[in-house]
Scaffold this motif. Structure first.
Motif, PDB file in Angstrom:
ATOM      1  N   THR A   1       0.814  -1.218   0.000  1.00 24.70           N
ATOM      2  CA  THR A   1       0.000   0.000   0.000  1.00 24.70           C
ATOM      3  C   THR A   1       0.845   1.265   0.000  1.00 24.70           C
ATOM      4  O   THR A   1       0.579   2.198  -0.754  1.00 24.70           O
ATOM      5  N   PHE A   2       1.885   1.306   0.845  1.00 30.06           N
ATOM      6  CA  PHE A   2       2.655   2.539   1.035  1.00 30.06           C
ATOM      7  C   PHE A   2       4.067   2.486   0.442  1.00 30.06           C
ATOM      8  O   PHE A   2       4.815   3.459   0.550  1.00 30.06           O
ATOM      9  N   HIS A   3       4.435   1.359  -0.161  1.00 29.78           N
ATOM     10  CA  HIS A   3       5.718   1.210  -0.867  1.00 29.78           C
ATOM     11  C   HIS A   3       6.935   1.444   0.031  1.00 29.78           C
ATOM     12  O   HIS A   3       7.967   1.935  -0.428  1.00 29.78           O
ATOM     13  N   THR A   4       6.783   1.082   1.295  1.00 27.05           N
ATOM     14  CA  THR A   4       7.877   1.152   2.259  1.00 27.05           C
ATOM     15  C   THR A   4       7.537   0.233   3.425  1.00 27.05           C
ATOM     16  O   THR A   4       6.380  -0.162   3.604  1.00 27.05           O
ATOM     17  N   LYS A   5       8.550  -0.107   4.223  1.00 25.29           N
ATOM     18  CA  LYS A   5       8.321  -0.900   5.427  1.00 25.29           C
ATOM     19  C   LYS A   5       7.557  -0.072   6.456  1.00 25.29           C
ATOM     20  O   LYS A   5       7.746   1.136   6.549  1.00 25.29           O
ATOM     21  N   ALA A   6       6.736  -0.736   7.252  1.00 22.69           N
ATOM     22  CA  ALA A   6       6.040  -0.065   8.345  1.00 22.69           C
ATOM     23  C   ALA A   6       7.072   0.326   9.407  1.00 22.69           C
ATOM     24  O   ALA A   6       7.840  -0.516   9.873  1.00 22.69           O
ATOM     25  N   LYS A   7       7.112   1.602   9.725  1.00 20.33           N
ATOM     26  CA  LYS A   7       8.057   2.095  10.723  1.00 20.33           C
ATOM     27  C   LYS A   7       7.325   3.062  11.646  1.00 20.33           C
ATOM     28  O   LYS A   7       6.854   4.115  11.208  1.00 20.33           O
ATOM     29  N   LEU A   8       7.215   2.664  12.913  1.00 20.32           N
ATOM     30  CA  LEU A   8       6.574   3.538  13.892  1.00 20.32           C
ATOM     31  C   LEU A   8       7.436   4.770  14.149  1.00 20.32           C
ATOM     32  O   LEU A   8       8.666   4.700  14.126  1.00 20.32           O
ATOM     33  N   ILE A   9       6.769   5.881  14.418  1.00 20.39           N
ATOM     34  CA  ILE A   9       7.497   7.074  14.831  1.00 20.39           C
ATOM     35  C   ILE A   9       8.087   6.778  16.212  1.00 20.39           C
ATOM     36  O   ILE A   9       7.381   6.258  17.083  1.00 20.39           O
ATOM     37  N   PRO A  10       9.362   7.085  16.448  1.00 21.11           N
ATOM     38  CA  PRO A  10       9.928   6.857  17.780  1.00 21.11           C
ATOM     39  C   PRO A  10       9.089   7.555  18.858  1.00 21.11           C
ATOM     40  O   PRO A  10       8.640   8.694  18.670  1.00 21.11           O
ATOM     41  N   PHE A  11       8.883   6.858  19.965  1.00 16.91           N
ATOM     42  CA  PHE A  11       8.053   7.327  21.074  1.00 16.91           C
ATOM     43  C   PHE A  11       8.359   8.784  21.424  1.00 16.91           C
ATOM     44  O   PHE A  11       7.451   9.598  21.592  1.00 16.91           O
ATOM     45  N   SER A  12       9.633   9.110  21.518  1.00 22.20           N
ATOM     46  CA  SER A  12      10.042  10.454  21.955  1.00 22.20           C
ATOM     47  C   SER A  12       9.745  11.540  20.920  1.00 22.20           C
ATOM     48  O   SER A  12       9.817  12.721  21.238  1.00 22.20           O
ATOM     49  N   GLN A  13       9.392  11.155  19.701  1.00 16.74           N
ATOM     50  CA  GLN A  13       9.133  12.133  18.638  1.00 16.74           C
ATOM     51  C   GLN A  13       7.657  12.259  18.262  1.00 16.74           C
ATOM     52  O   GLN A  13       7.294  13.124  17.465  1.00 16.74           O
ATOM     53  N   VAL A  14       6.820  11.407  18.813  1.00 13.16           N
ATOM     54  CA  VAL A  14       5.404  11.386  18.417  1.00 13.16           C
ATOM     55  C   VAL A  14       4.727  12.732  18.673  1.00 13.16           C
ATOM     56  O   VAL A  14       4.092  13.295  17.777  1.00 13.16           O
ATOM     57  N   GLU A  15       4.846  13.262  19.873  1.00 15.83           N
ATOM     58  CA  GLU A  15       4.144  14.512  20.190  1.00 15.83           C
ATOM     59  C   GLU A  15       4.621  15.656  19.303  1.00 15.83           C
ATOM     60  O   GLU A  15       3.808  16.438  18.789  1.00 15.83           O
ATOM     61  N   GLU A  16       5.915  15.750  19.089  1.00 13.81           N
ATOM     62  CA  GLU A  16       6.464  16.810  18.243  1.00 13.81           C
ATOM     63  C   GLU A  16       5.959  16.694  16.803  1.00 13.81           C
ATOM     64  O   GLU A  16       5.602  17.693  16.177  1.00 13.81           O
ATOM     65  N   MET A  17       5.894  15.479  16.280  1.00 19.82           N
ATOM     66  CA  MET A  17       5.521  15.284  14.876  1.00 19.82           C
ATOM     67  C   MET A  17       4.013  15.325  14.643  1.00 19.82           C
ATOM     68  O   MET A  17       3.554  15.810  13.615  1.00 19.82           O
ATOM     69  N   ILE A  18       3.232  14.802  15.599  1.00 24.10           N
ATOM     70  CA  ILE A  18       1.786  14.649  15.414  1.00 24.10           C
ATOM     71  C   ILE A  18       0.994  15.752  16.112  1.00 24.10           C
ATOM     72  O   ILE A  18      -0.005  16.222  15.593  1.00 24.10           O
ATOM     73  N   GLY A  19       1.427  16.121  17.316  1.00 20.14           N
ATOM     74  CA  GLY A  19       0.679  17.107  18.084  1.00 20.14           C
ATOM     75  C   GLY A  19       0.011  16.530  19.317  1.00 20.14           C
ATOM     76  O   GLY A  19      -0.535  17.268  20.127  1.00 20.14           O
ATOM     77  N   HIS A  20       0.039  15.217  19.455  1.00 21.19           N
ATOM     78  CA  HIS A  20      -0.478  14.529  20.647  1.00 21.19           C
ATOM     79  C   HIS A  20       0.588  13.543  21.115  1.00 21.19           C
ATOM     80  O   HIS A  20       1.283  12.954  20.299  1.00 21.19           O
ATOM     81  N   ALA A  21       0.667  13.356  22.419  1.00 21.65           N
ATOM     82  CA  ALA A  21       1.627  12.417  22.993  1.00 21.65           C
ATOM     83  C   ALA A  21       1.121  10.983  22.854  1.00 21.65           C
ATOM     84  O   ALA A  21      -0.094  10.755  22.753  1.00 21.65           O
ATOM     85  N   PRO A  22       2.033  10.002  22.878  1.00 24.24           N
ATOM     86  CA  PRO A  22       1.606   8.594  22.863  1.00 24.24           C
ATOM     87  C   PRO A  22       0.578   8.330  23.968  1.00 24.24           C
ATOM     88  O   PRO A  22       0.694   8.864  25.067  1.00 24.24           O
ATOM     89  N   GLY A  23      -0.410   7.532  23.644  1.00 18.77           N
ATOM     90  CA  GLY A  23      -1.497   7.258  24.582  1.00 18.77           C
ATOM     91  C   GLY A  23      -2.701   8.145  24.339  1.00 18.77           C
ATOM     92  O   GLY A  23      -3.792   7.849  24.803  1.00 18.77           O
ATOM     93  N   GLY A  24      -2.507   9.244  23.616  1.00 16.53           N
ATOM     94  CA  GLY A  24      -3.607  10.152  23.308  1.00 16.53           C
ATOM     95  C   GLY A  24      -3.692  10.500  21.838  1.00 16.53           C
ATOM     96  O   GLY A  24      -4.471  11.356  21.439  1.00 16.53           O
ATOM     97  N   VAL A  25      -2.860   9.835  21.021  1.00 17.89           N
ATOM     98  CA  VAL A  25      -2.841  10.154  19.594  1.00 17.89           C
ATOM     99  C   VAL A  25      -4.197   9.814  18.980  1.00 17.89           C
ATOM    100  O   VAL A  25      -4.751   8.746  19.203  1.00 17.89           O
TER     101      VAL A  25
END
Length: 159
Positions: free
Chosen positions: A75-99
């Motif tokens: 579907t996405f033409h790349t391996k599934a790679k989670l955003i590192p825990f410490s970068q989720v809030e900065e990149m998405i706008g919500h912290a892990p557990g509330g994304v």
């Protein structure tokens, strides 16, 4: 702050009264299911992933679904790679557990996995690790501004 951003967005689309707030944590699928009183599969888990250009995407899946790496790569033409825990809030706008897909940073594509279609009602987070919002799958599709439906999870017997 993230809860407020999500609530403000949900209020703007007419669903602010659907936000549920809990004393107990709802950071994990199991904790959220316990707090709500539903099955873990009914939690609309929001996964934060990176595409090969390191741009983030969100994929909402049923709570106990797991990514099928082959389907994801097709579907996405790349391996599934989670955003590192410490970068989720900065990149998405919500912290892990509330994304969730509500009140996130602009320009982040959102996809809904077909695993959600088996439910009438699902419960995505609402911006922090003590919240959720009760939505029908049709409502979730409408207000999440999703790019569309994808099939990137393992079949139930493969879990």
């Amino acid at each position: 702050m993230s809860l407020e951003k999500a609530k403000k967005y949900l209020e703007s689309v007419g669903f602010g009264e659907r936000v549920l707030e809990f004393d107990a944590s709802s950071a994990t699928v199991d904790e959220a299911a316990t707090a709500i009183g539903c099955q873990p599969a009914e939690i609309a888990k929001t996964m934060s992933l990176l595409l090969k250009d390191n741009n983030p995407i969100l994929i909402l899946t049923e709570g106990d679904a797991k990514i099928d790496n082959h389907k994801y790569k097709e579907t996405f033409h790349t391996k599934a790679k989670l955003i590192p825990f410490s970068q989720v809030e900065e990149m998405i706008g919500h912290a892990p557990g509330g994304v969730c897909p509500f009140g996130i940073k602009d320009g982040i594509p959102i996809y809904l996995d077909v695993s959600l279609k088996k439910f009438d009602t699902v419960y995505p987070a609402a911006g922090n690790d003590h919240s959720a919002v009760k939505l029908s799958v049709d409502e979730l599709e409408k207000i999440s501004n999703a790019e569309g439906w994808v099939d990137v999870c393992k079949e139930p017997e493969e879990k």
